[in-house]
Motif scaffolding. Structure first.
Motif, PDB file in Angstrom:
ATOM      1  N   SER A  68       0.599   4.513  -6.074  1.00  0.00           N
ATOM      2  CA  SER A  68      -0.563   4.162  -6.904  1.00  0.00           C
ATOM      3  C   SER A  68      -1.800   3.862  -6.045  1.00  0.00           C
ATOM      4  CB  SER A  68      -0.244   2.988  -7.823  1.00  0.00           C
ATOM      5  OG  SER A  68       0.143   1.878  -7.062  1.00  0.00           O
ATOM      6  N   SER A  69      -1.651   3.975  -4.734  1.00  0.00           N
ATOM      7  CA  SER A  69      -2.778   3.709  -3.841  1.00  0.00           C
ATOM      8  C   SER A  69      -3.836   4.815  -3.953  1.00  0.00           C
ATOM      9  CB  SER A  69      -2.247   3.659  -2.404  1.00  0.00           C
ATOM     10  OG  SER A  69      -3.312   3.738  -1.501  1.00  0.00           O
ATOM     11  N   ASN A  70      -5.103   4.434  -3.867  1.00  0.00           N
ATOM     12  CA  ASN A  70      -6.150   5.474  -3.919  1.00  0.00           C
ATOM     13  C   ASN A  70      -6.237   6.213  -2.580  1.00  0.00           C
ATOM     14  OD1 ASN A  70      -7.782   4.080  -2.091  1.00  0.00           O
ATOM     15  ND2 ASN A  70      -9.340   3.508  -3.572  1.00  0.00           N
ATOM     16  N   ASN A 109      -4.358   8.049 -11.230  1.00  0.00           N
ATOM     17  CA  ASN A 109      -5.313   7.375 -10.355  1.00  0.00           C
ATOM     18  C   ASN A 109      -6.672   8.029 -10.599  1.00  0.00           C
ATOM     19  OD1 ASN A 109      -6.880   6.713  -7.903  1.00  0.00           O
ATOM     20  ND2 ASN A 109      -4.946   5.838  -7.229  1.00  0.00           N
ATOM     21  N   GLU A 192       1.826   3.788 -13.968  1.00  0.00           N
ATOM     22  CA  GLU A 192       0.603   3.059 -13.637  1.00  0.00           C
ATOM     23  C   GLU A 192      -0.525   3.726 -14.396  1.00  0.00           C
ATOM     24  OE1 GLU A 192       0.305   0.449 -11.457  1.00  0.00           O
ATOM     25  OE2 GLU A 192       2.478   0.490 -11.413  1.00  0.00           O
ATOM     26  N   GLU A 194      -4.328   3.979 -14.956  1.00  0.00           N
ATOM     27  CA  GLU A 194      -5.631   3.568 -14.502  1.00  0.00           C
ATOM     28  C   GLU A 194      -6.637   4.302 -15.373  1.00  0.00           C
ATOM     29  OE1 GLU A 194      -6.396   2.893 -10.583  1.00  0.00           O
ATOM     30  OE2 GLU A 194      -4.389   2.296 -10.066  1.00  0.00           O
TER      31      GLU A 194
END
Ligand code: SF4
Ligand code: SF4
Length: 216
Positions: A68-70, A109, A192, A194
């Motif tokens: 889930s990290s950009n 994301n 997740e 976003e």
């Protein structure tokens, strides 16, 4: 950039093993956290986790945080980190390898927008077009309006060609895209959630309309 605290309870050894088995992950265990990759990265200030941190997170098997990290979407694949890493680790390839896993896991994301636009342009034309990339990306990212005067001045100087070069036969390319879509079909439920792309697809002009509009 404000960072959320990591939760080591979410360690996933299967994910770690999956990454370590790939060519991009084979040397990850040797990372000594020297930070040369971060010092070499032109966009680390935009990342929620630096390349060094991402490598450490993979070592710890922090699947949810990694995917889930950009970081994996912000990376420009400039290869500076891979060229300079004293341990021969390839963070660039790691980012590229993690992207389809995140898609397959249904992890959304907001930074995926540019990748989606790039892929659409290639899929439709067989070749990249700076004009189409910038125009289409601007429709998904309202902040790009600030770049309009700069973009127009580049067009006026002929730095951004308006002509769209299309591949004559896209049959093999279509087959590659179909294979990719089949291999990495996203899960129906996203884990997740976003920000979603707020621009409805049907309101976006097609490639030809964009080009014609700019010529006027
Ligand atoms: S440069 Fe290589 S060894 Fe150093 S922190 Fe980055 S990945 Fe690890
Ligand atoms: S390849 Fe990606 S992570 Fe590595 S230095 Fe370039 S932008 Fe940063």
């Amino acid at each position: 950039m404000k960072k959320e605290p990591l939760s080591p309870e979410s360690r996933d050894s299967a994910f770690k093993e999956q990454v370590l088995k790939t060519p991009a992950g084979e040397k990850i265990q040797t990372c000594m956290q020297c930070g040369i990759c971060v010092g070499s990265c032109p966009v680390s200030h935009e990342m929620d986790h630096s390349p060094r941190e991402l490598v450490r997170m993979v070592q710890l098997g922090l699947k949810r945080e990694v995917l889930s990290s950009n970081t994996i979407w912000i990376c420009t694949t400039c290869f500076s980190c891979s060229v300079r890493c004293p341990r021969g680790i390839h963070p660039t390839e790691l980012m590229e390898m993690l992207k389809p896993i995140a898609i397959a896991e249904g992890i959304k994301n907001k930074n995926i927008k540019f990748d989606n636009v790039f892929s659409d342009v290639i899929k439709n034309n067989g070749r990249a077009s700076e004009f189409l990339l910038i125009s289409k990306y601007s429709l998904t990212e309202p902040g790009m309006i600030k770049q309009l005067p700069f973009g127009l001045s580049m067009m006026a100087k002929g730095k951004i060609p308006l002509s769209i070069d299309r591949m004559e036969n896209t049959r093999e390319l279509d087959a590659i895209f179909k294979l990719g879509e089949k291999t990495w079909e996203p899960k129906k439920e996203s884990k997740e959630t976003e920000e979603k792309d707020k621009q409805p697809e049907q309101n976006k002009p097609g490639d030809t309309e964009l080009a014609e509009g700019a010529k006027k």
